[in-house]
Every structure is written in structure tokens, then in C-alpha cells.
Design a protein around this motif. Structure first.
Motif: not given
Length: 501
Positions: A376-386
Motif C-alpha cells: 500500500y505504500g508503493a506510491d503514497s505513505h498509507y501505512v505506519d508500523v510501530a
């Protein structure tokens, strides 16, 4: 709303600190029973032996006191000048059971510590002597240890007496029993009282307590009794542990098969052995296992037939639709057939996606989330994992990946951006997925898990089976899924999956 207070009971606290199996719990409870019974038995035995020992010791001291009274009466009748001669004769002939000396004063004795038992025994001896010698007799009674005694006017230790007099001392006895010391003030005769010579003279009598009394106080348990109790308890516990281990073997087999049934739906038939209750439980499990196997086999055949039987007429209808001359009618038929085909594929995929026969494996959850995030983050920053999992997780890899993909896909679809946090504990893996969308109304929070249910405002494509698939996969892993609206907006999905050791 204030959080409810949590109360911890000893049993729950013990279970948290020291998880025990059936055998360990049984051995622990049996140990407590054995220790309690041993303590009660020892208390009863101690009370009985205390009374017996007290009675026997009092009888022995009464006999010693009677003999001492006879000796004192004999010396009281002798003139002071003759007493030493008679004493030497008695010693030479071995005619006395006491260590005897004549002193010009009373010798101080380093007695045993004061106690109620010591006072009782001193009273017993004193009563016998007073009855025999008269109430006017001056008597000093005490109990002491041999090494602490002082004798003669010089108050020398027994071991310092010259070798020539060694046979006159108190013999050393195994166990070092207390020594009874009695000192009597001997009165002077009338003729001696008229003279100017010193009149005071004390008769010193001492003797060991008779066997088997080696102490004034009764011991609750001596070392031999403690060793015997420990030995018998260990033997009983060892035999019990072997028996329990043998008896719980069918239970372990049943638990192992139940775990395989829950994870792989491929549990073996268990041998029916053990107690009657265990045989009945294993027989019921085997019966259930056979029925579930038959159900899964019939289900596979059923859906295979449905897939084939439905796709064939739909394909035929599509071909016939192509032959229609009316374009408007043709378009309506194609739209209806496409919806029908979409629903059939959705139903078949639902069954496929919730298939519980997949083998469990150790999966790197961090790698799975990184793969989905990259998608999902290939083009835009959609997912953040902490955060991250500290070790691999035992699960069905395809099912877990499909579940996480569905949740993240919904978050990206309705909330545009997804924040994922991971908390890994020894007992469970907790994954929180939060989107920034409109959330879900409280009254619809449970209904969204129903197959084909869709919120009215939704216009996006989909079958309405995603959350149903997710919940089934979570339940297949004995986990818990909670949906709640975040206080800052959006939906928060909390996924809790227990770790299997």
C-alpha cells in the motif's frame, strides 16, 4: 467511567507465578495433606509421650529422693568427726549410688535454665525429702550439667579431681543427661553444739538422671523422627507421582489431539485407556472427531458440486444473452448475471478464505506487516508500523496474512491512512490497527461481522464478507477481535492472539 478494581486471589496469583500441570497440582495438594497429617499425628504423639515421660521421670526422681533421704538420715545420726570415716568406707565398698561429699558450706550450682518443667520436678523431689526428713530440714535442690558442676570446699570441676579419686566422681554418660544435685545442711549433735568448733556441715549428693531420661524437657521431634517422616513422605510422593503420571497420560493425549483439532482439524483417533471417566471422555472425543471429519469431507464435496453446477448454467445464460437482439434487455441480463456470478464467487471465496485445515507454522509477523505495508505504500505513505514482534508466531500463515490484509485494506479504503502498533508479551500478541475514517456507529459494531452486511452509506465495491472472514480466522486462532471508535476519530481494531508454547 472509572475502571473496575481487580482482585487477585491466592490461587490465581499462584497460577500466574507458577503455572502447574495436573500432576504438579496433585503432588502439591498431597504434600500439604501429608504435612498436615504428620503435624497432627506428631502433636498427638508428643502429647501422649510428654505425659508418659513426665510420669516416668517423676517416678524415677521419687525413687532417687527416697534413697537420698535414707542416706541423709543415716549421716544425720553420726557425729561430725565420724562422718568422713563412714563416707570413705562407703566409697571403698561401692555402697552408694550417689557422688557424696561433706562440705563446710553450700556449693553454688550453675543450674539449667529455669522452666516450668524444671520447677515441677524440683517440687516432686523436695516433697519426698520433706516428708522423709521433716519440714525443718534445710535442702537445696538443683539440676545442672556435669561439666558445669563444682565439688568440695575448693569448688573444683569434676574433671580436675586427682586420678586417685576419679572413681568417686560422676561418670560421663552418652547424651550428657542432667545431674540432680541435692545439698542438705547436717545439724550438730548436742555435745558438738557445746563446743566452740564450727558447726555447719553440708552433705552433697549428686547423680545422673536414669536412662532413658537425658533431658528435663520433652522434644517435639528429634532428628531421627524428622528423618523418618521425611523419608516416608518422599517415598509416598514419589509413588504417587509415578501413578498420577501414568494416569494422566490419556489426558495429555486428549489435550494434544484437541489442540490439533482446533488448529489443523486433523486429530488422530486416541486410544481409549485409563479410568472409566477418561475412557468415556476419550470415546466422546473420538466420536466427535469422526463426525467432524465426515462433515468436512461432505462440505468439500458439496461446495465443489455447487461451484461446478452454478458456473455451468451461468456460462450458458451468458452465451444466450449474447444472442439477444434487444440491446437494453441484453444489458439488463448481463448486469444481473454479473451480480449473480459475483455473489457466487464471493460465497465460494468466503468458504475458501475461512478454511481451517491449513497447517500451522512459525510466521514472522513483522515480515508479513512489512510486505502488506509495502504493497500500500508503493506510491503514497498509507501505512505506519510501530513496534514489532520479538519472536515468530505459531499460526496458519495464509490465514493470518489474509486477515491482516483485509483489516489494513479496510483501513486504507475508509480511512486513507492506517497506524499499526504491536505489543508482544510472553502470553499473547496484540496488534492495534487504527484508521482515520468516519468509524462505525455503536449500534452497528456487531452487525458488520455478519456476511453480506454493508453500512448504508458505503458505496465502495466489495462483497461485505471481509470482516466475517477476519473474525472466523481470529476465532480459529483462539484470539479476540474488538472494534471501537478512537477518541480522536477513526476506527481502532484491537487484535489479541494467544501464544502457544
Amino acid at each position: 467511567m472509572k475502571p473496575k478494581p481487580r482482585y487477585f486471589f491466592p490461587g490465581k496469583l499462584l497460577g500466574r507465578l507458577w503455572p502447574l500441570g495436573l500432576a504438579s497440582r496433585f503432588i502439591l495438594m498431597l504434600s500439604l495433606v501429608i504435612l498436615t497429617s504428620q503435624a497432627l499425628t506428631s502433636a498427638v504423639w508428643y502429647n501422649y509421650s510428654y505425659l508418659q515421660e513426665k510420669e516416668g521421670l517423676e517416678t524415677a526422681l521419687e525413687s532417687i529422693a527416697s534413697n537420698a533421704a535414707f542416706t541423709v538420715s543415716y549421716y544425720r545420726k553420726l557425729p561430725k568427726s565420724s562422718r568422713h570415716l563412714i563416707l570413705e568406707q562407703n566409697r571403698s565398698m561401692g555402697g552408694t549410688r550417689f557422688f557424696i561429699s561433706l562440705n563446710s558450706k553450700r556449693i553454688d550450682i550453675d543450674g539449667l535454665p529455669e522452666s516450668s518443667r524444671k520447677q515441677e520436678l524440683e517440687t516432686v523431689v523436695n516433697d519426698v525429702l520433706q516428708r522423709s526428713l521433716g519440714a525443718q530440714a534445710i535442702i537445696d535442690i538443683n539440676f545442672g550439667l556435669r561439666n558445669d558442676l563444682r565439688v568440695y570446699d575448693a569448688e573444683v570441676p569434676l574433671d580436675d579431681i586427682p586420678h586417685a579419686f576419679a572413681r568417686y566422681t560422676i561418670e560421663k554418660v552418652k547424651g550428657d543427661p542432667p545431674v540432680l544435685v541435692m545439698q542438705f545442711r547436717l545439724p550438730a549433735t548436742v555435745k558438738e553444739a557445746s563446743q566452740s568448733a564450727p558447726l555447719e556441715q553440708w552433705l552433697y549428693l549428686a547423680t545422673n538422671l536414669p536412662s532413658p531420661y537425658i533431658s528435663l524437657e520433652s522434644r517435639f521431634l528429634d532428628s531421627r523422627q524428622i528423618n523418618f517422616i521425611l523419608l516416608t513422605s518422599v517415598l509416598v510422593l514419589l509413588c504417587t507421582w509415578l501413578i498420577v503420571r501414568r494416569e494422566i497420560k490419556p489426558i495429555k493425549n486428549l489435550a494434544r489431539a484437541a489442540k490439533l483439532m482446533g488448529s489443523k482439524m486433523d486429530a488422530p483417533i486416541i486410544k481409549e485407556e485409563g479410568s472409566g471417566e477418561l475412557i468415556a471422555a476419550v470415546h466422546a472425543f473420538n466420536t466427535m472427531n469422526r463426525r467432524i471429519r465426515a462433515y468436512i469431507r461432505d462440505r468439500d464435496l458439496l461446495f465443489g458440486a455447487i461451484s461446478h453446477d452454478l458456473k455451468t448454467p451461468i456460462a450458458c445464460l451468458k452465451l444466450r444473452t449474447e444472442m439477444l437482439d434487444d440491446d437494453e434487455t441484453k444489458m439488463r441480463f448481463e448486469r444481473s448475471l454479473n451480480e449473480l456470478e459475483f455473489m457466487v464467487k464471493g460465497a465460494l471465496n468466503y468458504i475458501k478464505d475461512t478454511d481451517i485445515r491449513e497447517q500451522v507454522e512459525w510466521v514472522d509477523i513483522n515480515a508479513v506487516l512489512a510486505e502488506i505495508s509495502a504493497f500500500y505504500g508503493a506510491d503514497s505513505h498509507y501505512v505506519d508500523v510501530a513496534g514489532g514482534a520479538t519472536r515468530p508466531f505459531l499460526c496458519k500463515p495464509v490465514a493470518i496474512k489474509r486477515m491482516l490484509h483485509n483489516l489494513i485494506e479496510n483501513g486504507v479504503k475508509y480511512g486513507k491512512h492506517v497506524d499499526i502498533s504491536i505489543l508482544d508479551t510472553p502470553r499473547k500478541l496484540i496488534i492495534k490497527i487504527r484508521d482515520h475514517g468516519p468509524g462505525i456507529p455503536d449500534e452497528l459494531r456487531e452487525r458488520v461481522f455478519e456476511p453480506y452486511f454493508r453500512i448504508k452509506q458505503e458505496k465502495e465495491d466489495g462483497t461485505g464478507l471481509g470482516l466475517s472472514i477476519v473474525r472466523n480466522i481470529v476465532r480459529g486462532h483462539a484470539g479476540k477481535l474488538v472494534l471501537q471508535n478512537h477518541e480522536e476519530g477513526g476506527l481502532l481494531v484491537t487484535l489479541s492472539l494467544p501464544r502457544e508454547e
